[in-house]
Design a protein around this motif. Sequence first.
Motif, PDB file in Angstrom:
ATOM      1  N   ASN A  99       0.825  -1.211   0.000  1.00 24.93           N
ATOM      2  CA  ASN A  99       0.000   0.000   0.000  1.00 24.93           C
ATOM      3  C   ASN A  99       0.859   1.261   0.000  1.00 24.93           C
ATOM      4  N   ARG A 141      -7.172 -13.985  -4.964  1.00 23.06           N
ATOM      5  CA  ARG A 141      -6.964 -13.053  -6.077  1.00 23.06           C
ATOM      6  C   ARG A 141      -7.411 -13.646  -7.418  1.00 23.06           C
ATOM      7  N   GLU A 257     -13.933  -0.761  -1.507  1.00 23.34           N
ATOM      8  CA  GLU A 257     -13.682  -0.195  -2.827  1.00 23.34           C
ATOM      9  C   GLU A 257     -12.206   0.068  -3.103  1.00 23.34           C
ATOM     10  N   THR A 258     -11.445   0.418  -2.096  1.00 17.80           N
ATOM     11  CA  THR A 258     -10.046   0.791  -2.329  1.00 17.80           C
ATOM     12  C   THR A 258      -9.132  -0.430  -2.348  1.00 17.80           C
ATOM     13  N   LYS A 259      -8.080  -0.350  -3.139  1.00 17.53           N
ATOM     14  CA  LYS A 259      -7.109  -1.438  -3.237  1.00 17.53           C
ATOM     15  C   LYS A 259      -6.385  -1.638  -1.912  1.00 17.53           C
ATOM     16  N   GLU A 260      -6.110  -0.531  -1.219  1.00 16.32           N
ATOM     17  CA  GLU A 260      -5.384  -0.604   0.059  1.00 16.32           C
ATOM     18  C   GLU A 260      -6.167  -1.408   1.093  1.00 16.32           C
ATOM     19  N   LYS A 262      -8.518  -3.633   0.458  1.00 19.52           N
ATOM     20  CA  LYS A 262      -8.600  -5.028   0.005  1.00 19.52           C
ATOM     21  C   LYS A 262      -7.343  -5.797   0.379  1.00 19.52           C
ATOM     22  N   GLU A 263      -6.187  -5.159   0.198  1.00 19.29           N
ATOM     23  CA  GLU A 263      -4.916  -5.805   0.546  1.00 19.29           C
ATOM     24  C   GLU A 263      -4.874  -6.169   2.030  1.00 19.29           C
TER      25      GLU A 263
END
Length: 318
Positions: A99, A141, A257-260, A262-263
């Motif tokens: 992130n 993933r 919604e955010t990639k951060e 989700k990670e």
Amino acid sequence: MLGIAYIRNSSDHKKYFKLLSFMFLIISVPAIIEFTTGYKIIHDFFEKLTGNKQLAENLYTSDYVRLGFTRATAVFSHPILYAISAVTIIPIVIAINRNDKQKFSASLVSLLGFIVAIITAMTSAAISALVLQQGLKKWYRITNKSIKDAITFIGIVAMLVIQFGSNRGLIKFIAMSVTLDPRTAYYRILQWEFASDDIANNIFFGVGYNGFTHPDWFAESIDSYWLLNILQYGIFSEVALIYFFIKLLKKTFIPCETKESKELLIAYRVVIISILFSGLTVDYFDRMQPILYFILGSSSWLLSDLKREQNANKNIIK
């Protein structure tokens, strides 16, 4: 509670996990000394300082030497606790590094202390947990349902073949195969077998701190978090504890919604599953237990933020 109390936002989260990375990097120095020379520098120092024995006597014997190296304990009371603590933190540190878009060299330094722990402790439980974590991350993933269905089918067929084609059955086959020392793996299987009668006879409230029934030559210790819990405290405690972990695991599937986010959610998801898995062969005692629950509590701010976002989106739609 400490994780919930001290980690209130993303900034706190990064700060405390960077501190954990630094602490593991610091203790990797005495761990390497112990690994190569057998000298338990930290434990021996505090033993001389306090006059109290820091470690069990068997940790100083040849039982804890593998391939000519001593299994390191660092500041922990057992090598397996040192390694499992490191493995439990790794997915979250990796997610934070991704992130932050850190360079490879910076990411490697932040993970170096944990890598040293896994290598110097020389335990298959940590390696198995690490492999499981990486496999789960890849699985979550995968977006193609057909690929997931194919992997699931192959996995089920493989387990059925082992269960009915092996003279040991699935559980014993895995326990004896995925280990650096088949002798200790079989010893853990015997713990389950010997303790089963005591559990059946004291199913509701357990045996407390009394010992379990076993032959004279067998040690009193139990090397499974789940087995020890139901043996000592009974079925109600076991169900409540499993419910807590499953409930927390379910929360990591909250939409975001955010990639951060989700990670981090995937990181916590694989950590929880690996804790459930490792608990079959590892008892989370001593320094490992507060670290474990601190890590679980550290997810509170993220889950609370995502829940608020979800509720806000629902109100907008209404």
